[in-house]
Structure formats: structure tokens, C-alpha cells
Design a protein around this motif. Structure first.
Motif, PDB file in Angstrom:
ATOM      1  N   ASP A  70       0.595  -1.214   0.015  1.00 42.55           N
ATOM      2  CA  ASP A  70      -0.033  -0.091   0.058  1.00 42.55           C
ATOM      3  C   ASP A  70       0.764   1.124  -0.042  1.00 42.55           C
ATOM      4  N   LEU A  71       1.781   1.232   0.672  1.00 45.20           N
ATOM      5  CA  LEU A  71       2.859   2.247   0.889  1.00 45.20           C
ATOM      6  C   LEU A  71       3.626   2.690  -0.327  1.00 45.20           C
ATOM      7  N   ALA A  72       3.819   1.576  -1.400  1.00 46.57           N
ATOM      8  CA  ALA A  72       4.591   1.819  -2.385  1.00 46.57           C
ATOM      9  C   ALA A  72       3.660   2.318  -3.445  1.00 46.57           C
ATOM     10  N   ALA A  73       2.260   1.750  -3.415  1.00 43.25           N
ATOM     11  CA  ALA A  73       1.394   2.205  -4.376  1.00 43.25           C
ATOM     12  C   ALA A  73       0.929   3.558  -4.362  1.00 43.25           C
ATOM     13  N   GLY A  76       4.292   5.884  -4.787  1.00 46.07           N
ATOM     14  CA  GLY A  76       4.985   5.807  -6.172  1.00 46.07           C
ATOM     15  C   GLY A  76       6.428   5.417  -6.072  1.00 46.07           C
ATOM     16  N   ILE A  77       6.728   4.841  -4.924  1.00 50.09           N
ATOM     17  CA  ILE A  77       8.157   4.507  -4.786  1.00 50.09           C
ATOM     18  C   ILE A  77       8.163   3.039  -4.730  1.00 50.09           C
ATOM     19  N   ALA A  78       9.136   2.242  -5.607  1.00 50.95           N
ATOM     20  CA  ALA A  78       8.974   0.864  -5.689  1.00 50.95           C
ATOM     21  C   ALA A  78       9.186   0.051  -4.302  1.00 50.95           C
ATOM     22  N   ALA A  79       8.584  -0.999  -4.095  1.00 51.97           N
ATOM     23  CA  ALA A  79       8.473  -1.656  -2.803  1.00 51.97           C
ATOM     24  C   ALA A  79      10.067  -2.213  -2.365  1.00 51.97           C
TER      25      ALA A  79
END
Length: 109
Positions: A70-73, A76-79
């Protein structure tokens, strides 16, 4: 200073930034380094900027209990990059810092 010493120092500053650094300025962190008799030139202002914005970003993510996906989405930063920041094996790039700041700004609205 060798690479191992710099890595150790970066981990110490990262821990400090994660705890109190999100509330402190870059100058306060620099003063801390100088107080501890570290060579403050080892950690650049850009490194401190990255640590501070990541500490604020991480604090918000934890407060909202966001999963890594969820944080990556949302940011916009890759997981895999987020995982590297968490492990302390990488610092955010300028572009990633900008994305984190936008995420923080959007959350404040």
C-alpha cells in the motif's frame, strides 16, 4: 574513515533520525554529530535531508499502518527501494525524497 565505519555511523544517525530526527532540523542533527566528535563531513547535508524526510515518511506510514504494498502504491516508490531504506542499505534519491515529501504534503491536507 573506512566503509564499515561510515556504514556504522549512518546506522546510528538513521536510528537517531527515526527517533527524534523527524522532529529536529538538519542543523540539530549536524550539531549532534559534532557533539559526538564524529567527522561531520562524512555525512553530507544531502544524506541528512534524506534521513529526515525518510524518518517523517516512515513515521506517517507506521501511524497509518500501511502495508509495504500500500505504501509503495500510495507513494509511487518501488517496494524493493522502500525495503532497502528500511534495512538501511540505501538512502532515498532526490526524486524519491520529492515523492516522499509529496506523500507527506498530501497526507497533511
Amino acid at each position: 574513515m573506512n566503509t564499515e565505519d561510515k556504514d556504522w555511523l549512518m546506522r546510528q544517525v538513521r536510528a537517531f533520525a527515526t527517533g527524534l530526527g523527524a522532529l529536529l532540523s538538519k542543523d540539530s542533527l549536524r550539531d549532534f554529530l559534532e557533539y559526538k566528535h564524529y567527522d561531520s563531513a562524512i555525512i553530507t547535508d544531502d544524506d541528512l535531508d534524506a534521513l529526515i524526510v525518510y524518518a517523517q515518511f516512515q513515521r506517517l506510514a507506521e501511524a497509518r499502518q500501511l502495508s509495504a504494498a500500500d505504501l509503495a502504491a500510495a507513494s509511487g516508490i518501488a517496494a524493493d527501494r522502500l525495503a532497502a531504506f528500511t534495512k538501511g542499505t540505501a538512502l532515498p534519491t532526490t526524486a524519491e525524497q520529492r515523492q516522499m515529501q509529496e506523500f507527506l504534503d498530501h497526507a497533511a491536507e
